[in-house]
Motif scaffolding. Structure first.
Motif, PDB file in Angstrom:
ATOM      1  N   GLU A  33       0.772  -0.970   0.050  1.00  0.00           N
ATOM      2  CA  GLU A  33       0.087   0.038  -0.004  1.00  0.00           C
ATOM      3  C   GLU A  33       0.775   1.132  -0.020  1.00  0.00           C
ATOM      4  O   GLU A  33       1.621   1.470   0.798  1.00  0.00           O
ATOM      5  N   VAL A  34       0.898   2.099  -1.188  1.00  0.00           N
ATOM      6  CA  VAL A  34       1.849   3.096  -1.085  1.00  0.00           C
ATOM      7  C   VAL A  34       1.192   4.339  -0.321  1.00  0.00           C
ATOM      8  O   VAL A  34       0.232   4.703  -0.460  1.00  0.00           O
ATOM      9  N   LYS A  35       2.235   4.783   0.248  1.00  0.00           N
ATOM     10  CA  LYS A  35       2.082   5.900   1.392  1.00  0.00           C
ATOM     11  C   LYS A  35       2.587   7.221   0.834  1.00  0.00           C
ATOM     12  O   LYS A  35       2.276   8.166   1.110  1.00  0.00           O
ATOM     13  N   ASP A  66       9.609   4.873  -7.441  1.00  0.00           N
ATOM     14  CA  ASP A  66      10.249   4.693  -6.193  1.00  0.00           C
ATOM     15  C   ASP A  66       8.995   5.247  -5.283  1.00  0.00           C
ATOM     16  O   ASP A  66       8.111   5.871  -5.629  1.00  0.00           O
ATOM     17  N   GLY A  67       9.235   4.773  -4.001  1.00  0.00           N
ATOM     18  CA  GLY A  67       8.155   5.102  -2.995  1.00  0.00           C
ATOM     19  C   GLY A  67       8.428   4.356  -1.945  1.00  0.00           C
ATOM     20  O   GLY A  67       9.276   3.807  -1.471  1.00  0.00           O
ATOM     21  N   ALA A  68       7.360   4.515  -1.189  1.00  0.00           N
ATOM     22  CA  ALA A  68       7.432   3.667   0.594  1.00  0.00           C
ATOM     23  C   ALA A  68       6.117   3.212   1.019  1.00  0.00           C
ATOM     24  O   ALA A  68       5.107   4.104   0.560  1.00  0.00           O
ATOM     25  N   GLY A  69       5.976   2.405   1.802  1.00  0.00           N
ATOM     26  CA  GLY A  69       4.514   2.042   2.063  1.00  0.00           C
ATOM     27  C   GLY A  69       4.607   0.785   3.160  1.00  0.00           C
ATOM     28  O   GLY A  69       5.741   0.355   3.675  1.00  0.00           O
ATOM     29  N   ILE A  70       3.267   0.130   3.272  1.00  0.00           N
ATOM     30  CA  ILE A  70       3.257  -1.071   4.188  1.00  0.00           C
ATOM     31  C   ILE A  70       2.910  -2.094   3.251  1.00  0.00           C
ATOM     32  O   ILE A  70       1.998  -2.071   2.370  1.00  0.00           O
ATOM     33  N   VAL A  71       3.588  -3.182   3.614  1.00  0.00           N
ATOM     34  CA  VAL A  71       3.369  -4.580   2.951  1.00  0.00           C
ATOM     35  C   VAL A  71       1.775  -5.150   3.354  1.00  0.00           C
ATOM     36  O   VAL A  71       1.383  -5.290   4.305  1.00  0.00           O
ATOM     37  N   ALA A  78       8.699 -14.704  -0.918  1.00  0.00           N
ATOM     38  CA  ALA A  78       9.063 -13.423  -0.246  1.00  0.00           C
ATOM     39  C   ALA A  78       9.699 -13.268   1.317  1.00  0.00           C
ATOM     40  O   ALA A  78       9.259 -14.141   2.003  1.00  0.00           O
ATOM     41  N   THR A  79      10.687 -12.521   1.503  1.00  0.00           N
ATOM     42  CA  THR A  79      11.158 -12.514   3.046  1.00  0.00           C
ATOM     43  C   THR A  79      10.376 -11.290   3.952  1.00  0.00           C
ATOM     44  O   THR A  79      10.311 -11.756   4.974  1.00  0.00           O
ATOM     45  N   ALA A  80       9.940 -10.283   3.089  1.00  0.00           N
ATOM     46  CA  ALA A  80       9.054  -9.253   3.724  1.00  0.00           C
ATOM     47  C   ALA A  80       7.785  -9.817   4.136  1.00  0.00           C
ATOM     48  O   ALA A  80       7.251 -10.686   3.513  1.00  0.00           O
ATOM     49  N   LYS A  81       7.189  -9.417   5.316  1.00  0.00           N
ATOM     50  CA  LYS A  81       6.076  -9.604   5.831  1.00  0.00           C
ATOM     51  C   LYS A  81       4.892  -8.806   5.641  1.00  0.00           C
ATOM     52  O   LYS A  81       5.203  -7.611   5.765  1.00  0.00           O
ATOM     53  N   VAL A  82       3.740  -9.228   5.742  1.00  0.00           N
ATOM     54  CA  VAL A  82       2.611  -8.171   5.927  1.00  0.00           C
ATOM     55  C   VAL A  82       2.829  -7.380   7.248  1.00  0.00           C
ATOM     56  O   VAL A  82       3.096  -7.896   8.154  1.00  0.00           O
ATOM     57  N   GLY A  83       2.571  -6.110   6.873  1.00  0.00           N
ATOM     58  CA  GLY A  83       2.868  -5.112   8.147  1.00  0.00           C
ATOM     59  C   GLY A  83       4.176  -4.485   7.735  1.00  0.00           C
ATOM     60  O   GLY A  83       4.267  -3.527   8.746  1.00  0.00           O
ATOM     61  N   ASP A  84       5.103  -5.072   7.423  1.00  0.00           N
ATOM     62  CA  ASP A  84       6.355  -4.318   7.380  1.00  0.00           C
ATOM     63  C   ASP A  84       6.147  -3.143   6.467  1.00  0.00           C
ATOM     64  O   ASP A  84       5.704  -2.848   5.588  1.00  0.00           O
ATOM     65  N   ARG A  85       7.059  -2.162   6.998  1.00  0.00           N
ATOM     66  CA  ARG A  85       7.394  -0.669   6.423  1.00  0.00           C
ATOM     67  C   ARG A  85       8.551  -0.745   5.491  1.00  0.00           C
ATOM     68  O   ARG A  85       9.631  -1.044   5.973  1.00  0.00           O
ATOM     69  N   ASN A 103      11.057  -8.678  -4.075  1.00  0.00           N
ATOM     70  CA  ASN A 103      11.447  -8.775  -2.701  1.00  0.00           C
ATOM     71  C   ASN A 103      12.893  -8.175  -2.789  1.00  0.00           C
ATOM     72  O   ASN A 103      13.535  -7.452  -1.695  1.00  0.00           O
ATOM     73  N   ASP A 104      13.617  -8.161  -3.913  1.00  0.00           N
ATOM     74  CA  ASP A 104      15.086  -7.799  -3.944  1.00  0.00           C
ATOM     75  C   ASP A 104      15.197  -6.213  -4.048  1.00  0.00           C
ATOM     76  O   ASP A 104      16.199  -5.781  -4.291  1.00  0.00           O
ATOM     77  N   SER A 105      14.002  -5.617  -4.493  1.00  0.00           N
ATOM     78  CA  SER A 105      13.973  -4.074  -4.506  1.00  0.00           C
ATOM     79  C   SER A 105      13.665  -3.464  -3.459  1.00  0.00           C
ATOM     80  O   SER A 105      13.370  -2.402  -3.538  1.00  0.00           O
ATOM     81  N   LEU A 106      13.323  -4.244  -2.315  1.00  0.00           N
ATOM     82  CA  LEU A 106      12.695  -3.751  -0.911  1.00  0.00           C
ATOM     83  C   LEU A 106      14.169  -3.130  -0.006  1.00  0.00           C
ATOM     84  O   LEU A 106      15.084  -3.969   0.152  1.00  0.00           O
ATOM     85  N   VAL A 107      13.938  -2.318   0.692  1.00  0.00           N
ATOM     86  CA  VAL A 107      14.519  -1.717   1.929  1.00  0.00           C
ATOM     87  C   VAL A 107      14.044  -1.823   3.033  1.00  0.00           C
ATOM     88  O   VAL A 107      12.633  -0.770   2.931  1.00  0.00           O
ATOM     89  N   PRO A 108      14.009  -2.163   4.279  1.00  0.00           N
ATOM     90  CA  PRO A 108      13.375  -1.793   5.473  1.00  0.00           C
ATOM     91  C   PRO A 108      13.494  -0.373   5.682  1.00  0.00           C
ATOM     92  O   PRO A 108      14.595   0.300   5.721  1.00  0.00           O
ATOM     93  N   ILE A 109      12.242   0.147   6.357  1.00  0.00           N
ATOM     94  CA  ILE A 109      12.456   1.449   6.821  1.00  0.00           C
ATOM     95  C   ILE A 109      12.637   1.469   8.335  1.00  0.00           C
ATOM     96  O   ILE A 109      11.719   1.044   9.063  1.00  0.00           O
TER      97      ILE A 109
END
Length: 324
Positions: A33-35, A66-71, A78-85, A103-109
């Motif tokens: 979900e794009v914030k 590019d952007g930021a949001g919540i999974v 995928a290694t990222a989980k629902v709710g991750d920023r 998944n390889d294009s993600l970085v945790p916030i």
């Protein structure tokens, strides 16, 4: 979900919002979900039909990378989980409510970094990081020329070059951008629309000795000036063409001893692990304040055309964001 697109190339007025189904994650993807979604000059190149990385250039157009949001959903691998920023770079279609991200294009916030700062700082911070540390590592006391130092990338280039001990001569297009360049650590700031001979003004600042490195994202507009002020052995680094494509170069016309470098921060030689290491370093710099992310303006998705007009006006300072 809403999605910004265009059915033809042209002015900002070709952009419109349409409804599309919410994407489903593939095995190695997440749906976010794009914030906040970043606005970049490359998006305007795509809109106008100019070459730009990451994109299919034929209509219907896909805007934003590019952007930021919540999974909100994650594929099996995928290694990222629902709710991750999370934040991302290089994902076409980021001008949207929802986007599927590899998944390889993600970085945790980090917890202390806002969605706006993550979206506003990651991509341009990684560009500045690559230019000042990999392409041409800036050394202490190097005289570094940075054009458009009030822009998103230019301001971060100024910060990182100064952080490494360089003395930055910053140029800005308008007087109201000079303060942002000084706050970023510029040693000297020149306002281009107030100077008749920019090359002479730059050479005067360095006592005729020439500049060590010139970082130039303007392309044709300032290429001749940038090359003319370099010392023997100086390095011209091209990373964009906001002022038009650089025409074919006759090497006989290039000043003696000058090096020309075309830098591409997303070069094909970079591995996923190297990308992640760079992204996490930049996010850490945003968290600890090494990189100050300046957000000038934000817009709802339906005002994407207005955002493009503002971005191309040269009146804005720092980063612009779409907030779905």
């Amino acid at each position: 979900m809403r999605f910004v697109t265009a059915s033809q190339h042209g002015s900002p007025d070709v952009l419109f919002v349409e409804e599309r189904p919410v994407p489903q994650p593939g095995p190695g993807e997440v749906v976010v979900e794009v914030k906040a979604a970043g606005l970049n000059l490359m998006d305007t190149y795509v809109r106008r039909g100019m070459p730009a990385a990451h994109f299919n250039h034929e209509p219907p157009l896909i805007l934003g990378v590019d952007g930021a949001g919540i999974v909100t959903a994650a594929g099996d691998q995928a290694t990222a989980k629902v709710g991750d920023r999370v934040a991302w770079v290089g994902v076409p279609g980021s001008y949207a409510d929802m986007v599927a991200v590899p998944n390889d294009s993600l970085v945790p916030i980090p917890e202390g970094v806002s969605f706006e700062a993550a979206a506003g700082g990651l991509m341009q911070g990684m560009t500045a990081q690559y230019l000042t540390q990999v392409s041409v590592p800036v050394w202490p006391d190097a005289v570094v020329l940075v054009h458009s130092a009030g822009s998103g990338v230019g301001r971060m280039l100024t910060q990182l070059a100064a952080h490494r001990g360089g003395r930055v001569i910053a140029t800005v297009s308008r007087a109201h951008k000079a303060g942002a360049a000084r706050e970023a650590g510029a040693w000297q700031v020149l306002v281009r629309d107030e100077i008749e001979d920019l090359g002479s003004a730059i050479r005067e600042l360095v006592g005729g000795n020439g500049v060590d490195v010139a970082f130039d994202g303007t392309g044709k507009a300032l290429f001749d000036v940038s090359v003319s002020v370099l010392r023997v052995g100086g390095i011209f680094v091209s990373y964009g063409y906001s002022g038009g494509l650089i025409p074919p170069i006759d090497l006989l016309d290039v000043p003696h001893g000058v090096h020309l470098v075309r830098a591409r921060p997303d070069g094909p030689e970079m591995t996923a692990a190297q990308w992640r290491q760079r992204a996490e370093q930049v996010m850490g710099w945003i968290e600890d304040g090494t990189l100050d992310v300046l957000i000038d303006r934000t817009y709802p998705l339906e005002d994407a055309a207005a955002a493009h007009r503002d971005l191309e006006s040269q009146e804005t300072v720092g980063k612009l964001l779409l907030i779905p």
